[in-house]
Design a protein around this motif. Sequence first.
Motif, PDB file in Angstrom:
ATOM      1  N   SER A 156       0.842  -1.203   0.000  1.00  0.00           N
ATOM      2  CA  SER A 156       0.000   0.000   0.000  1.00  0.00           C
ATOM      3  C   SER A 156       0.875   1.249   0.000  1.00  0.00           C
ATOM      4  N   THR A 157       1.977   1.203   0.769  1.00  0.00           N
ATOM      5  CA  THR A 157       2.922   2.320   0.771  1.00  0.00           C
ATOM      6  C   THR A 157       3.435   2.576  -0.642  1.00  0.00           C
ATOM      7  N   PHE A 158       3.780   1.503  -1.339  1.00  0.00           N
ATOM      8  CA  PHE A 158       4.294   1.622  -2.704  1.00  0.00           C
ATOM      9  C   PHE A 158       3.250   2.231  -3.634  1.00  0.00           C
ATOM     10  N   MET A 159       2.019   1.749  -3.567  1.00  0.00           N
ATOM     11  CA  MET A 159       0.983   2.227  -4.483  1.00  0.00           C
ATOM     12  C   MET A 159       0.664   3.701  -4.251  1.00  0.00           C
ATOM     13  N   GLU A 160       0.821   4.170  -3.028  1.00  0.00           N
ATOM     14  CA  GLU A 160       0.513   5.569  -2.728  1.00  0.00           C
ATOM     15  C   GLU A 160       1.707   6.498  -2.960  1.00  0.00           C
ATOM     16  N   SER A 161       2.843   5.926  -3.359  1.00  0.00           N
ATOM     17  CA  SER A 161       4.064   6.728  -3.519  1.00  0.00           C
ATOM     18  C   SER A 161       4.256   7.280  -4.926  1.00  0.00           C
ATOM     19  N   TYR A 162       3.422   6.855  -5.876  1.00  0.00           N
ATOM     20  CA  TYR A 162       3.641   7.251  -7.269  1.00  0.00           C
ATOM     21  C   TYR A 162       2.318   7.608  -7.944  1.00  0.00           C
ATOM     22  N   ASP A 163       2.453   8.326  -9.034  1.00  0.00           N
ATOM     23  CA  ASP A 163       1.294   8.648  -9.870  1.00  0.00           C
ATOM     24  C   ASP A 163       1.212   7.601 -10.986  1.00  0.00           C
ATOM     25  N   PHE A 164       0.180   6.794 -10.961  1.00  0.00           N
ATOM     26  CA  PHE A 164       0.016   5.726 -11.949  1.00  0.00           C
ATOM     27  C   PHE A 164      -0.978   6.094 -13.044  1.00  0.00           C
ATOM     28  N   SER A 165      -1.302   7.347 -13.169  1.00  0.00           N
ATOM     29  CA  SER A 165      -2.273   7.783 -14.180  1.00  0.00           C
ATOM     30  C   SER A 165      -1.812   7.372 -15.579  1.00  0.00           C
ATOM     31  N   GLY A 166      -2.727   6.773 -16.336  1.00  0.00           N
ATOM     32  CA  GLY A 166      -2.442   6.378 -17.708  1.00  0.00           C
ATOM     33  C   GLY A 166      -1.660   5.083 -17.841  1.00  0.00           C
ATOM     34  N   LYS A 167      -1.311   4.461 -16.738  1.00  0.00           N
ATOM     35  CA  LYS A 167      -0.536   3.221 -16.788  1.00  0.00           C
ATOM     36  C   LYS A 167      -1.448   2.005 -16.650  1.00  0.00           C
ATOM     37  N   THR A 168      -0.931   0.863 -17.100  1.00  0.00           N
ATOM     38  CA  THR A 168      -1.634  -0.400 -16.932  1.00  0.00           C
ATOM     39  C   THR A 168      -0.953  -1.179 -15.811  1.00  0.00           C
ATOM     40  N   ILE A 169      -1.738  -1.621 -14.837  1.00  0.00           N
ATOM     41  CA  ILE A 169      -1.192  -2.328 -13.686  1.00  0.00           C
ATOM     42  C   ILE A 169      -1.711  -3.766 -13.687  1.00  0.00           C
ATOM     43  N   VAL A 170      -0.779  -4.704 -13.534  1.00  0.00           N
ATOM     44  CA  VAL A 170      -1.126  -6.124 -13.512  1.00  0.00           C
ATOM     45  C   VAL A 170      -0.686  -6.699 -12.166  1.00  0.00           C
ATOM     46  N   PRO A 171      -1.627  -6.995 -11.256  1.00  0.00           N
ATOM     47  CA  PRO A 171      -1.237  -7.554  -9.962  1.00  0.00           C
ATOM     48  C   PRO A 171      -1.056  -9.071 -10.034  1.00  0.00           C
ATOM     49  N   PHE A 172      -0.168  -9.585  -9.203  1.00  0.00           N
ATOM     50  CA  PHE A 172      -0.032 -11.038  -9.046  1.00  0.00           C
ATOM     51  C   PHE A 172       0.415 -11.313  -7.624  1.00  0.00           C
ATOM     52  N   CYS A 173       0.082 -12.488  -7.129  1.00  0.00           N
ATOM     53  CA  CYS A 173       0.411 -12.800  -5.750  1.00  0.00           C
ATOM     54  C   CYS A 173       0.871 -14.248  -5.622  1.00  0.00           C
ATOM     55  N   THR A 174       1.459 -14.545  -4.468  1.00  0.00           N
ATOM     56  CA  THR A 174       1.788 -15.922  -4.097  1.00  0.00           C
ATOM     57  C   THR A 174       1.194 -16.164  -2.715  1.00  0.00           C
ATOM     58  N   SER A 175       0.871 -17.402  -2.449  1.00  0.00           N
ATOM     59  CA  SER A 175       0.325 -17.729  -1.128  1.00  0.00           C
ATOM     60  C   SER A 175       0.373 -19.233  -0.923  1.00  0.00           C
ATOM     61  N   TRP A 196      -6.415  -1.294 -14.390  1.00  0.00           N
ATOM     62  CA  TRP A 196      -6.020  -2.507 -13.679  1.00  0.00           C
ATOM     63  C   TRP A 196      -6.550  -3.737 -14.416  1.00  0.00           C
ATOM     64  N   LEU A 197      -5.663  -4.680 -14.687  1.00  0.00           N
ATOM     65  CA  LEU A 197      -6.075  -5.946 -15.276  1.00  0.00           C
ATOM     66  C   LEU A 197      -6.300  -6.979 -14.166  1.00  0.00           C
ATOM     67  N   ASP A 198      -7.027  -8.045 -14.501  1.00  0.00           N
ATOM     68  CA  ASP A 198      -7.291  -9.084 -13.514  1.00  0.00           C
ATOM     69  C   ASP A 198      -5.988  -9.720 -13.043  1.00  0.00           C
ATOM     70  N   GLY A 199      -5.880  -9.903 -11.730  1.00  0.00           N
ATOM     71  CA  GLY A 199      -4.672 -10.480 -11.162  1.00  0.00           C
ATOM     72  C   GLY A 199      -4.719 -11.998 -11.138  1.00  0.00           C
ATOM     73  N   ARG A 200      -3.638 -12.573 -10.664  1.00  0.00           N
ATOM     74  CA  ARG A 200      -3.522 -14.038 -10.660  1.00  0.00           C
ATOM     75  C   ARG A 200      -2.671 -14.484  -9.478  1.00  0.00           C
ATOM     76  N   ARG A 201      -3.101 -15.549  -8.826  1.00  0.00           N
ATOM     77  CA  ARG A 201      -2.270 -16.203  -7.819  1.00  0.00           C
ATOM     78  C   ARG A 201      -1.360 -17.190  -8.525  1.00  0.00           C
ATOM     79  N   LEU A 202      -0.067 -17.130  -8.206  1.00  0.00           N
ATOM     80  CA  LEU A 202       0.913 -18.023  -8.804  1.00  0.00           C
ATOM     81  C   LEU A 202       1.664 -18.754  -7.700  1.00  0.00           C
ATOM     82  N   ASN A 203       2.218 -19.890  -8.034  1.00  0.00           N
ATOM     83  CA  ASN A 203       2.985 -20.666  -7.068  1.00  0.00           C
ATOM     84  C   ASN A 203       4.469 -20.357  -7.188  1.00  0.00           C
TER      85      ASN A 203
END
Length: 224
Positions: A156-175, A196-203
């Motif tokens: 959350s700190t990272f996402m609030e530290s920059y201006d992402f206007s006009g960019k495409t963000i692709v989230p991914f996670c591990t768990s 924002w594109l749909d994210g994905r859980r990866l191993n």
Amino acid sequence: MKKAIAILLSLTMILGLAACGNSASQTEQPSTEDTSVESKADTNSAESRTDMENTENQDVQDHKVLVAYFSATGTTKGVAEHIANGLNADIYEIVPEDPYTDADLNYNDNNSRTTIEMNDPNARPAISGSVENMEQYDIIFVGYPIWWGEAPRIVSTFMESYDFSGKTIVPFCTSGGSGIGSSASNLERLTSGATWLDGRRLNGSDSQDTVMEWVNSLDLNLAE
């Protein structure tokens, strides 16, 4: 008299053969003008193909990609490296100013650092360093482990530290088993003007081929 006539007939035949030879030679040789036209046509066609290829390559090169990730135990790091290697993208690790210890990561301890942070939606752990020239990136992959069903607060700190206007963000996670859930949509609320594109859980054990199969399915036209 007969001898003179014979000589005249011989000269006539020789002249006739010479005329036929010149005619055949002129018929078989293509004109310089025709050859020039064909050469120009071939050159123009080759230049046209080259221009098209350069345009297509430029379209791909115009999209600069960053893979940003937080990884406390190295699991997410491996996946992030697969994506960066597959796309020849830049990579950035979100490093906490105060590194997490094993005790901090003990989710069975109600007094552990991570438990306290995750129970506080406003917690924003400090990050060491920053992304240089964030404005140059068009597409940003954001990776993180799942803690208590969410992205760690440092993301959350990272996402609030920059201006992402006009960019495409692709989230991914591990768990260890949880899916990406609402973690991505909650991070999306911290930004504005981004797609924002749909994210994905990866191993963490996924091969680069497996990871890139998902990346390629996003139809970003970036992977070779």
